[in-house]
Design a protein around this motif. Sequence first.
Motif, PDB file in Angstrom:
ATOM      1  N   MET A  32      11.601   1.090   1.738  1.00 11.91           N
ATOM      2  CA  MET A  32      10.083   0.523   1.905  1.00 11.91           C
ATOM      3  C   MET A  32       9.417  -0.106   1.147  1.00 11.91           C
ATOM      4  O   MET A  32       8.931  -1.096   1.192  1.00 11.91           O
ATOM      5  N   LEU A  33       9.135   1.069   0.305  1.00 14.23           N
ATOM      6  CA  LEU A  33       7.812   0.832  -0.926  1.00 14.23           C
ATOM      7  C   LEU A  33       7.982  -0.827  -1.295  1.00 14.23           C
ATOM      8  O   LEU A  33       6.739  -1.097  -1.544  1.00 14.23           O
ATOM      9  N   PRO A  34       8.529  -0.893  -2.284  1.00 17.72           N
ATOM     10  CA  PRO A  34       8.608  -2.727  -2.386  1.00 17.72           C
ATOM     11  C   PRO A  34       7.778  -3.410  -1.661  1.00 17.72           C
ATOM     12  O   PRO A  34       7.221  -4.808  -2.554  1.00 17.72           O
ATOM     13  N   ARG A  74      -0.083   4.928   4.502  1.00 21.95           N
ATOM     14  CA  ARG A  74      -1.082   4.454   5.059  1.00 21.95           C
ATOM     15  C   ARG A  74      -1.684   4.149   3.781  1.00 21.95           C
ATOM     16  O   ARG A  74      -2.706   2.698   4.323  1.00 21.95           O
ATOM     17  N   ARG A  75      -1.464   4.823   3.220  1.00 23.74           N
ATOM     18  CA  ARG A  75      -2.325   3.818   1.103  1.00 23.74           C
ATOM     19  C   ARG A  75      -1.332   2.769   1.286  1.00 23.74           C
ATOM     20  O   ARG A  75      -2.766   1.924   0.695  1.00 23.74           O
ATOM     21  N   GLU A  76      -0.371   1.999   2.121  1.00 24.90           N
ATOM     22  CA  GLU A  76       0.398   0.935   0.531  1.00 24.90           C
ATOM     23  C   GLU A  76      -0.011  -0.238   2.654  1.00 24.90           C
ATOM     24  O   GLU A  76       0.141  -1.410   2.015  1.00 24.90           O
ATOM     25  N   LEU A  77      -0.436  -0.009   2.756  1.00 22.00           N
ATOM     26  CA  LEU A  77      -1.264  -1.147   4.208  1.00 22.00           C
ATOM     27  C   LEU A  77      -2.262  -0.709   4.901  1.00 22.00           C
ATOM     28  O   LEU A  77      -2.506  -0.641   6.341  1.00 22.00           O
ATOM     29  N   PRO A  78      -3.272  -1.168   3.734  1.00 18.95           N
ATOM     30  CA  PRO A  78      -4.348  -0.445   4.222  1.00 18.95           C
ATOM     31  C   PRO A  78      -4.943  -1.025   5.352  1.00 18.95           C
ATOM     32  O   PRO A  78      -6.280  -1.295   5.941  1.00 18.95           O
TER      33      PRO A  78
END
Length: 474
Positions: A32-34, A74-78
């Motif tokens: 998911m991260l990239p 949460r951190r990556e989708l502010p």
Amino acid sequence: MIYKMAKVKIVETVLRDAHQSLIATRMPLSDMLPILGEMDKAGYYSIECWGGATFDACLRFLNEDPWERLRTLRRELPNSKLQMLFRGQNMLGYRHYADDVLDYFVRKSVANGIDIIRIFDALNDIRNLDATIKAVNAVKKENPNAHAQIAISYTLGETFTTDYYVGYAKQIEAAGADSICIKDMAALLTPYRCAELTKAIKEAVKIPVNIHTHYTSGLASMCLLKGIEAGADIIDTAMSPLALGTSHAPTESMVAALQGTEYDTGLDLKQLSVIRDYFMGLRKKYIDSGLLDPKMLATDANALIYQVPGGMLSNLLSQLKQAGKEDQLEDVLKEVPKVRRDSGMPPLVTPTSQIVGTQAVFNVITGERYKMVTKEFKGLVRGEYGRTPEPIDPEFQKMICKGEEPITCRPADLIPPELETLRKECAEWIEQDEDVLSYAMFGQVAVKFFEKRRNAKYGIDGKRADFENGVHPV
């Protein structure tokens, strides 16, 4: 009457329900991260990314801490609202929990990043949803975005008229929910039925209505379109590489269909194309590895013929194969509606679909109805899961429960507070407050995960360590 309305909102399911439906929830956080940065720019109403089976899959199969996954998302989708699925008094586990555990779970979910909690009960028993609605409303002071969406478990049968669903929608609004979801897990909705139901619910309540349906029977896009025309405010979709089949309608197709109309979503197809390209790569990877069976992407109208969910149909066939009675599938499919009537017409969704289906199989293969009764079926008839849509015949109840008194109150009222007991049970493993909740829901599965986590932290080879004597060979 066609409702004039503001832009339709999109719930993107690719990070949860889409891969739960197609690859048994096996998408790891590393996949998911990239793409999260690009997803955050898309302008979705919300991104559904947690709850359902993700929690179980993280602990059991992916060796991931589900709470750490949530914090990372949460951190990556502010700029995006994060959404989860919650099984009422069952939370994410497989039994009813005490209210103190449920309240703590809701508080920790919101504190770690969840905004919208979609809550459903398999029996559509509003009593099993009250505690969660209250818990969500209580945390709004800390997070004004906290939102309790109650899902109506959609099913078929003579009991489940438009009046039945409208009555339930009014109960949901009165209980303090922020929105309602028509949740068609088994792909049983048809386009005109979706329009009729949406229109009736919109006329009965003031809160927004969300439509959730699956593509299994090939009708999802048509259902969503007719639902939108009838007034639906929000729809669930999945990015096209992981859409269709047992998943959802493709996000880009629905966005394109509504573009330039009064229902325009406002989403940019060029931005969605960037996201699509990434998930096309994942789709290829999952097909090549055998994780995604292309058959899962096909249309299967059997759900509409037999009026049972696709997953339930495959379970019935599997049980009959194990018993060497495959030729009796037709008899079992005829027995399912009878067992369902006997047990108060429960909607055929998890876990009631498995309970009713397994009992129907036993009734057929033993040659005598209810000669063998499962513990779960007895629990359903006794009232351990809540109040069934129709009352159960008292004589039948006596026969199945064998002298045990029926439960007529909210089942959770019989469960004393258990949070402190659970904390004591798993004290040696706790590294963060949330660990007690992982343990509450998944017991030994969580303990195995905690063990692996500890071993990794201290560089211990779990196979060679002697924990009893505190010895670990170098």
